[in-house]
Design a protein around this motif. Structure first.
Motif, PDB file in Angstrom:
ATOM      1  N   ALA A  40       0.846  -1.197   0.000  1.00 23.77           N
ATOM      2  CA  ALA A  40       0.000   0.000   0.000  1.00 23.77           C
ATOM      3  C   ALA A  40       0.880   1.245   0.000  1.00 23.77           C
ATOM      4  O   ALA A  40       1.976   1.247   0.561  1.00 23.77           O
ATOM      5  N   VAL A  41       0.422   2.280  -0.669  1.00 23.13           N
ATOM      6  CA  VAL A  41       1.126   3.557  -0.683  1.00 23.13           C
ATOM      7  C   VAL A  41       0.166   4.636  -0.176  1.00 23.13           C
ATOM      8  O   VAL A  41      -1.056   4.469  -0.215  1.00 23.13           O
ATOM      9  N   ASN A  42       0.746   5.724   0.311  1.00 23.29           N
ATOM     10  CA  ASN A  42      -0.043   6.747   0.988  1.00 23.29           C
ATOM     11  C   ASN A  42       0.333   8.147   0.530  1.00 23.29           C
ATOM     12  O   ASN A  42       1.458   8.372   0.080  1.00 23.29           O
ATOM     13  N   ILE A  43      -0.605   9.070   0.695  1.00 24.75           N
ATOM     14  CA  ILE A  43      -0.395  10.489   0.410  1.00 24.75           C
ATOM     15  C   ILE A  43      -0.492  11.230   1.733  1.00 24.75           C
ATOM     16  O   ILE A  43      -1.422  10.988   2.512  1.00 24.75           O
ATOM     17  N   TYR A  44       0.448  12.138   1.989  1.00 29.36           N
ATOM     18  CA  TYR A  44       0.413  12.975   3.194  1.00 29.36           C
ATOM     19  C   TYR A  44       0.710  14.425   2.823  1.00 29.36           C
ATOM     20  O   TYR A  44       1.619  14.683   2.031  1.00 29.36           O
ATOM     21  N   HIS A  45      -0.053  15.340   3.402  1.00 33.94           N
ATOM     22  CA  HIS A  45       0.195  16.775   3.248  1.00 33.94           C
ATOM     23  C   HIS A  45      -0.118  17.456   4.577  1.00 33.94           C
ATOM     24  O   HIS A  45      -1.129  17.126   5.209  1.00 33.94           O
ATOM     25  N   ASN A  46       0.720  18.387   4.986  1.00 31.58           N
ATOM     26  CA  ASN A  46       0.484  19.189   6.189  1.00 31.58           C
ATOM     27  C   ASN A  46       0.474  20.659   5.800  1.00 31.58           C
ATOM     28  O   ASN A  46       1.270  21.080   4.964  1.00 31.58           O
ATOM     29  N   LEU A  47      -0.400  21.440   6.425  1.00 31.83           N
ATOM     30  CA  LEU A  47      -0.413  22.873   6.179  1.00 31.83           C
ATOM     31  C   LEU A  47      -1.018  23.606   7.365  1.00 31.83           C
ATOM     32  O   LEU A  47      -1.803  23.038   8.123  1.00 31.83           O
ATOM     33  N   LEU A  48      -0.629  24.861   7.509  1.00 31.46           N
ATOM     34  CA  LEU A  48      -1.139  25.726   8.560  1.00 31.46           C
ATOM     35  C   LEU A  48      -2.251  26.583   7.977  1.00 31.46           C
ATOM     36  O   LEU A  48      -2.072  27.215   6.935  1.00 31.46           O
ATOM     37  N   ILE A  49      -3.395  26.583   8.656  1.00 35.85           N
ATOM     38  CA  ILE A  49      -4.529  27.406   8.237  1.00 35.85           C
ATOM     39  C   ILE A  49      -4.824  28.387   9.356  1.00 35.85           C
ATOM     40  O   ILE A  49      -5.027  27.985  10.510  1.00 35.85           O
ATOM     41  N   LYS A  50      -4.859  29.664   9.032  1.00 33.45           N
ATOM     42  CA  LYS A  50      -5.072  30.720  10.025  1.00 33.45           C
ATOM     43  C   LYS A  50      -6.560  30.845  10.338  1.00 33.45           C
ATOM     44  O   LYS A  50      -7.245  31.767   9.880  1.00 33.45           O
ATOM     45  N   ALA A  51      -7.053  29.863  11.091  1.00 30.35           N
ATOM     46  CA  ALA A  51      -8.449  29.789  11.506  1.00 30.35           C
ATOM     47  C   ALA A  51      -8.527  28.789  12.655  1.00 30.35           C
ATOM     48  O   ALA A  51      -7.594  28.018  12.881  1.00 30.35           O
ATOM     49  N   SER A  52      -9.642  28.783  13.344  1.00 33.06           N
ATOM     50  CA  SER A  52      -9.820  27.860  14.465  1.00 33.06           C
ATOM     51  C   SER A  52     -10.037  26.435  13.957  1.00 33.06           C
ATOM     52  O   SER A  52     -10.496  26.236  12.825  1.00 33.06           O
ATOM     53  N   PRO A  53      -9.739  25.435  14.803  1.00 32.01           N
ATOM     54  CA  PRO A  53     -10.030  24.052  14.404  1.00 32.01           C
ATOM     55  C   PRO A  53     -11.502  23.853  14.032  1.00 32.01           C
ATOM     56  O   PRO A  53     -11.804  23.115  13.096  1.00 32.01           O
ATOM     57  N   LYS A  54     -12.424  24.527  14.727  1.00 30.38           N
ATOM     58  CA  LYS A  54     -13.846  24.394  14.399  1.00 30.38           C
ATOM     59  C   LYS A  54     -14.124  24.888  12.982  1.00 30.38           C
ATOM     60  O   LYS A  54     -14.860  24.245  12.225  1.00 30.38           O
ATOM     61  N   GLN A  55     -13.541  26.023  12.598  1.00 28.64           N
ATOM     62  CA  GLN A  55     -13.751  26.547  11.244  1.00 28.64           C
ATOM     63  C   GLN A  55     -13.212  25.575  10.193  1.00 28.64           C
ATOM     64  O   GLN A  55     -13.862  25.343   9.167  1.00 28.64           O
ATOM     65  N   VAL A  56     -12.048  25.005  10.445  1.00 24.63           N
ATOM     66  CA  VAL A  56     -11.461  24.055   9.492  1.00 24.63           C
ATOM     67  C   VAL A  56     -12.278  22.765   9.477  1.00 24.63           C
ATOM     68  O   VAL A  56     -12.572  22.220   8.406  1.00 24.63           O
ATOM     69  N   PHE A  57     -12.676  22.282  10.641  1.00 25.99           N
ATOM     70  CA  PHE A  57     -13.500  21.072  10.722  1.00 25.99           C
ATOM     71  C   PHE A  57     -14.789  21.255   9.920  1.00 25.99           C
ATOM     72  O   PHE A  57     -15.166  20.378   9.132  1.00 25.99           O
ATOM     73  N   ASP A  58     -15.452  22.385  10.107  1.00 25.95           N
ATOM     74  CA  ASP A  58     -16.678  22.651   9.354  1.00 25.95           C
ATOM     75  C   ASP A  58     -16.410  22.644   7.855  1.00 25.95           C
ATOM     76  O   ASP A  58     -17.196  22.111   7.073  1.00 25.95           O
ATOM     77  N   ALA A  59     -15.283  23.210   7.434  1.00 25.17           N
ATOM     78  CA  ALA A  59     -14.952  23.298   6.010  1.00 25.17           C
ATOM     79  C   ALA A  59     -14.673  21.932   5.385  1.00 25.17           C
ATOM     80  O   ALA A  59     -14.870  21.763   4.176  1.00 25.17           O
ATOM     81  N   VAL A  60     -14.216  20.963   6.180  1.00 23.39           N
ATOM     82  CA  VAL A  60     -13.920  19.630   5.631  1.00 23.39           C
ATOM     83  C   VAL A  60     -15.024  18.611   5.910  1.00 23.39           C
ATOM     84  O   VAL A  60     -14.904  17.461   5.495  1.00 23.39           O
TER      85      VAL A  60
END
Length: 142
Positions: free
Chosen positions: A2-22
């Motif tokens: 199995a192979v995997n994709i990983y990406h990390n990034l900083l978003i200038k917003a609260s975890p709740k705002q990002v959670f809602d967006a995803v």
């Protein structure tokens, strides 16, 4: 293998705002899908519609409100079938560190490589959507 994709990034917003967006269809449609439906609840089914030919389904396989969510593909093209993608969210200095994964690909074929590139572009679109309210029309997304 199995192979995997990983990406990390900083978003200038609260975890709740990002959670809602995803997790909320009205937000997913602004940076990823054309039309979607679903709820961020364990076992809930999401429909991710991109076109008539790409009308896919997945189930929430793990969810911790405002912290993480994982989706297991149940109906998609053969390369995505059975893969799991997810978002882990960590608060960091008035922002959110997003750790993205898309795991259990069967092989590193052209679709895998293209999807990895597309995820990077789409996650940048997510960042711009959450931070700046920028919506890229669906037909202009890669």
């Amino acid at each position: 293998m199995a192979v995997n994709i990983y990406h990390n990034l900083l978003i200038k917003a609260s975890p709740k705002q990002v959670f809602d967006a995803v997790t909320k269809p009205e937000h997913l449609n602004n940076w990823w899908s054309l039309k979607s439906s679903g709820r961020p609840e364990l076992g809930a089914e999401y429909n991710l519609n991109f076109t008539d030919d790409f009308n896919w389904y997945c189930k929430v396989s793990d969810v911790q409100k405002n912290t993480s969510i994982y989706f297991k593909m149940t109906k998609s093209d053969k390369d995505w079938e059975g893969t799991t993608f997810g978002f882990d969210l960590e608060p960091k200095d008035n922002a959110t560190w997003l750790k993205f994964s898309h795991e259990n690909w069967k092989m590193p074929n052209d679709n895998f490589k293209h999807s990895s590139f597309c995820w990077a572009m789409l996650l940048n679109g997510l960042k711009n959507y959450v931070e700046k309210g920028k919506i890229v029309p669906f037909q202009d997304r890669n």
